[in-house]
Design a protein around this motif. Structure first.
Motif, PDB file in Angstrom:
ATOM      1  N   SER A 123       0.559  -1.215  -0.139  1.00 17.57           N
ATOM      2  CA  SER A 123      -0.023  -0.062  -0.122  1.00 17.57           C
ATOM      3  C   SER A 123       0.603   1.225   0.015  1.00 17.57           C
ATOM      4  CB  SER A 123      -1.013  -0.085   1.306  1.00 17.57           C
ATOM      5  OG  SER A 123      -0.341   0.458   2.469  1.00 17.57           O
ATOM      6  N   VAL A 144      -0.853  -5.816   8.556  1.00 15.10           N
ATOM      7  CA  VAL A 144      -1.377  -4.522   8.658  1.00 15.10           C
ATOM      8  C   VAL A 144      -0.513  -3.584   9.666  1.00 15.10           C
ATOM      9  CG1 VAL A 144      -3.319  -2.942   8.872  1.00 15.10           C
ATOM     10  CG2 VAL A 144      -3.758  -5.145   7.899  1.00 15.10           C
ATOM     11  N   ARG A 150      -3.032 -10.664   5.226  1.00  6.74           N
ATOM     12  CA  ARG A 150      -2.691  -9.203   5.268  1.00  6.74           C
ATOM     13  C   ARG A 150      -1.823  -9.018   6.464  1.00  6.74           C
ATOM     14  NH1 ARG A 150      -8.467  -9.202   4.063  1.00  6.74           N
ATOM     15  NH2 ARG A 150      -8.677  -8.103   2.002  1.00  6.74           N
ATOM     16  N   GLN A 198      -1.241  -9.047   1.152  1.00  4.61           N
ATOM     17  CA  GLN A 198      -1.071  -7.756   1.386  1.00  4.61           C
ATOM     18  C   GLN A 198      -0.582  -6.957   2.378  1.00  4.61           C
ATOM     19  OE1 GLN A 198      -5.393  -6.440   1.768  1.00  4.61           O
ATOM     20  NE2 GLN A 198      -4.975  -4.371   0.351  1.00  4.61           N
ATOM     21  N   ASP A 249     -11.008  -0.074  -1.166  1.00  2.12           N
ATOM     22  CA  ASP A 249     -10.952  -1.273  -0.335  1.00  2.12           C
ATOM     23  C   ASP A 249     -12.297  -2.106  -0.844  1.00  2.12           C
ATOM     24  OD1 ASP A 249      -9.116  -2.366   1.238  1.00  2.12           O
ATOM     25  OD2 ASP A 249      -9.529  -1.068   2.726  1.00  2.12           O
ATOM     26  N   ASP A 306     -12.256  -5.656  -2.528  1.00  6.78           N
ATOM     27  CA  ASP A 306     -12.757  -7.100  -1.868  1.00  6.78           C
ATOM     28  C   ASP A 306     -13.644  -7.832  -2.861  1.00  6.78           C
ATOM     29  OD1 ASP A 306     -11.155  -6.373   0.366  1.00  6.78           O
ATOM     30  OD2 ASP A 306     -12.841  -5.836   1.398  1.00  6.78           O
ATOM     31  N   TYR A 345      -3.729   0.121  -2.985  1.00  5.41           N
ATOM     32  CA  TYR A 345      -3.376  -1.373  -2.378  1.00  5.41           C
ATOM     33  C   TYR A 345      -2.796  -2.324  -3.417  1.00  5.41           C
ATOM     34  CZ  TYR A 345      -6.261   0.748   1.030  1.00  5.41           C
ATOM     35  OH  TYR A 345      -6.887   1.923   1.974  1.00  5.41           O
ATOM     36  N   LYS A 381      -8.754  -1.599   7.454  1.00 10.09           N
ATOM     37  CA  LYS A 381      -9.806  -2.173   6.494  1.00 10.09           C
ATOM     38  C   LYS A 381     -11.043  -1.446   7.269  1.00 10.09           C
ATOM     39  CE  LYS A 381     -10.470  -5.673   3.936  1.00 10.09           C
ATOM     40  NZ  LYS A 381     -10.425  -4.754   2.967  1.00 10.09           N
ATOM     41  N   ARG A 418       0.166  -3.643   4.215  1.00  9.93           N
ATOM     42  CA  ARG A 418      -0.619  -2.253   4.088  1.00  9.93           C
ATOM     43  C   ARG A 418      -0.397  -1.599   5.424  1.00  9.93           C
ATOM     44  NH1 ARG A 418      -6.565  -3.241   2.942  1.00  9.93           N
ATOM     45  NH2 ARG A 418      -6.932  -1.186   4.146  1.00  9.93           N
TER      46      ARG A 418
END
Length: 749
Positions: free
Chosen positions: A382, A702, A700, A640, A677, A681, A613, A646, A642
């Protein structure tokens, strides 16, 4: 008591404050703006207050960085006094009778600077302890540096003005005054007032007392008995001196641009903020001084004239991508018809076949000992400035270590935006160098510090010394010559931080990607003109220009452009890789949009406007090559990395005033990444259905701050506390669960 209140109210310092609020509100707003920046009341999300409270110079926050920032702050204080002296000294004729009138004016005009420096120093001390983890001794040294720099700048210039500004006594010693016919003595538009007006006070602002150099209150003497021409002569000479000081400061700033590549010349961004504020104040003061009631109209006319002059001829300039040809006769055609030709069926077939050959080599490297199909990893990172660059590098290193090197081996594609791509690109480059035999550990923590080193000093320095005027210095990249601006200096600083390792051309990665030695990387800046994405890759990626579909039926619209094919005649292969990275993180105002050699011209900006992203590119890639993926892999893992949650707080819309209600629709822009986002998705869900049951896993990692109030800012500069917070976020339970899932998914079978 009433007498003391009257003395206070009609004291020179208090009356100057009243005058500024009445006549110079724009300058007061500038003080308020700097104060809000300093306290973090505004700009906190972008970390602006870090730059003022803990300035960095030559990679260090120390005595010298504070000294330079203090000197710049002192210059701002001086410009404040010079500007207000120009604008309002004629209202106080008694100044001409004092020895060193400008010095005494500055002393009495110090209410705003004094309040600001108290707030600034106290806030900085707290911030150094909390965010820079400084010791008591370090805080004392840094604060001393700030105050010494402030004092030195004020002292040197004050001494100069003290000995060069004339007072009434020096004018009288010089002999009789004979002004030229028609001369304007007090103000640019004003006439010489009559003695009756001076006696009645019509030209003055009532002041009963002033603060002397020894901080004693003195009574103001009457000036009615002085020749009005002598008073005017004093102010005329003082005003000229003030203008000369401002002009000299401007010349010094322009001169510094000659040394933009020298690290010592890149002053702290905090100092740059003060100097920019000084330039704005000086310009504002000059316009108001010379044009008075016409100031607003003149200012607007000046902006229009500058815009017109810089849009044509010698002064026309736009930032460019370095390495490609911008010659007029070689401009690429950018039309709907040309875009259709770039992704013609036979072109797509060739590029897709090339991608499958790369995947075959990748699969051959990763099949199990008994021919087991490998997992395919698509890495999506991201945007988010330097915090995303640091988090991406750190998270990928830890994920690769957790999987014992399997993450990089199984990765096929890296896509994303802004800072995330900076971190991922450097991680990939280090891995490549290790594969080529260099003594480099691509998972060493030292590299996190390198990618997290400051980039903002270079950018802000170039804005101040170069871009505000006209970029005239040139350099060569590839076969072509370009002008040096803040885009150039960001690339220069990025390469310097990364020890020159990113100093490559786009084509330098082609063979390594084809041999599946490293993952493919698609950099996808946003095209401002038509909202398409520009896909930059050493491989042909025409198959990513539009969603796959049946060519015999209605085709979906082209929403992306293959950079290599569009600029084939402009030597696209010669594009500096750092220019591709810069286009991907060209945040508005901080970095200039990149003008591309097309007809009609188009501009590239930060990839986050379309795909913050990296998911859109990864999904399109898997969709286009779904048949090969189904037949040759054990499924796809979308990893992912990021810097954005989310799930975000739901903001209330109650108790809004009429102005807030009018502006409410514009707040949708703040939710741009949240909207992405939701859409992405949905795209991942469709891809899961397309690949089949249990063939798509989304993991993910995060970044979550330990304390939401101390979340790392989205900036090109990070404090020590922010960097520490980012590194410690790897221990977050959700991140650890993600690493465990990745470890299990890539474990040998």
């Amino acid at each position: 008591m009433r007498r003391y209140r009257t003395l206070l109210y009609y004291s020179f310092p208090f009356q100057l404050v009243v005058l500024h609020f009445r006549n110079h509100l724009m300058l007061v707003v500038l003080w308020l703006f700097l104060g809000l920046l300093t306290t973090g009341a505004i700009g906190r999300f972008f970390g602006v207050y870090h730059l003022l409270l803990t300035p960095e110079y030559l990679g260090e926050v120390n005595f010298w960085s504070f000294l330079l920032t203090g000197a710049a702050c002192g210059a701002f204080f001086l410009i404040w006094n010079l500007t207000t002296y120009l604008l309002c000294s004629h209202r106080f004729p008694f100044l001409a009778t004092l020895k060193a009138p400008f010095t005494l004016f500055s002393l009495n005009n110090s209410v705003f600077p004094l309040v600001f420096i108290i707030v600034y120093v106290s806030t900085s001390v707290v911030f150094q302890v909390r965010d820079e983890l400084a010791t008591f001794w370090d805080v004392m040294k840094n604060t001393a540096g700030l105050l010494i720099g402030l004092g030195l700048m004020l002292g040197v210039l004050a001494v100069y003005l003290h000995f060069t500004n004339k007072d009434l006594a020096s004018i009288l010693k010089a002999g009789n005054l004979t002004p030229k016919p028609g001369s304007r003595l007090l103000t640019p538009e004003g006439r010489v007032p009559t003695m009756r007006e001076i006696r009645s006070g019509a030209t003055s602002w009532r002041v009963d007392t002033y603060l002397s150099e020894r901080f004693h209150l003195r009574l103001v003497r009457s000036v009615a008995h002085y020749d009005r021409r002598l008073l005017a002569k004093v102010f005329q000479q003082n005003h000229l001196n003030a203008v000369l000081v401002q002009l000299m400061a401007l010349i010094v700033i322009m001169f510094l641009s000659l040394f933009m590549e020298q690290p010592w010349a890149r002053i702290p961004t905090g100092a740059t903020i003060f100097l920019l504020a000084s330039m704005f104040m000086a310009l504002f003061g000059a316009i108001v001084y010379w044009f008075r009631r016409w100031a607003v109209l003149v200012f607007l006319a000046l902006l229009a004239a500058i815009n017109a002059i810089t849009s044509w001829g010698l002064f026309y300039y736009r930032n460019r991508a370095y390495g490609i040809d911008y010659a007029q006769e070689h401009r690429a055609e950018y039309t709907h018809e040309q875009l259709e030709r770039l992704c013609a069926p036979d072109t797509i077939a060739r590029d897709a076949a090339n991608a499958r050959r790369i995947l075959e080599r990748w699969a051959a490297r990763n099949r199990g000992p008994h021919g087991e199909k490998p997992k395919m990893v698509l890495v999506c990172v991201s945007g988010g400035g330097m915090r995303s660059a640091v988090w991406t590098m750190h998270a990928l290193q830890q994920a690769d270590l957790a999987t014992q090197g399997q993450l990089m081996r199984h990765s096929v594609l890296i896509s994303g935006a802004s800072g995330g791509i900076l971190g991922a690109a450097y991680w990939r480059e280090l891995y490549l160098r290790q594969q080529l035999g260099e003594n480099v550990d691509y998972n060493c923590s030292d590299h996190v510090a390198e990618i997290g080193a400051d980039l903002l000093n270079a950018v802000s320095f170039a804005i101040l010394t170069n871009d505000l005027f006209f970029p005239f210095r040139k350099f060569q990249s590839g076969n072509f010559t370009y002008r040096k601006d803040r885009g150039y200096l960001l690339e220069y600083q990025l390469n310097e931080n990364c020890r020159g390792r990113l100093n490559r051309r786009l084509a330098d990665y082609r063979t390594h990607e084809k041999q599946a030695r490293i993952p493919m990387m698609v950099v996808s800046p946003f095209l401002l003109n038509d909202a398409r994405r520009l896909l930059i890759s050493p491989q042909g990626v025409s198959y990513l220009m539009r969603p796959p579909g049946n060519p015999t039926s209605t085709q979906p619209e082209i929403d992306a452009v293959d950079f290599g094919r569009l600029f084939a005649r402009q030597q696209a292969d010669s594009l500096a890789f750092t220019s591709a990275l810069r286009m991907n993180c060209s945040y508005p105002l901080i970095l200039p949009p990149v003008w591309l050699p097309t007809d009609p011209p188009v501009e590239a900006m930060d990839a986050g406007f379309r795909d913050n992203y990296g998911i859109a590119t990864a999904v399109r890639f898997a969709h286009a090559l779904q048949d090969w993926i189904k037949n040759n892999t054990d499924g796809v893992i979308v990893l992912q990395v990021r810097c954005w949650e989310k799930r975000r707080p739901i903001e209330a819309s109650t108790y809004k005033g009429i102005v807030e209600n009018v502006l409410s629709p514009f707040s949708a822009a703040a939710h741009l990444t949240a909207m992405q986002d939701f859409e992405q998705d949905n795209a991942l869900a469709l891809l899961r259905d397309l690949l089949g049951p249990d063939q798509l896993q989304v993991i993910r990692l995060v970044y979550r701050p330990q304390n939401k109030e101390n979340e790392a800012s989205m900036s090109f500069h990070l404090s020590k506390r922010e960097k520490r917070d980012i590194l410690q976020a790897i221990h977050d339970p959700d991140v650890q669960r993600g690493l465990q899932q990745l470890r299990q998914a890539l474990a040998p079978r």
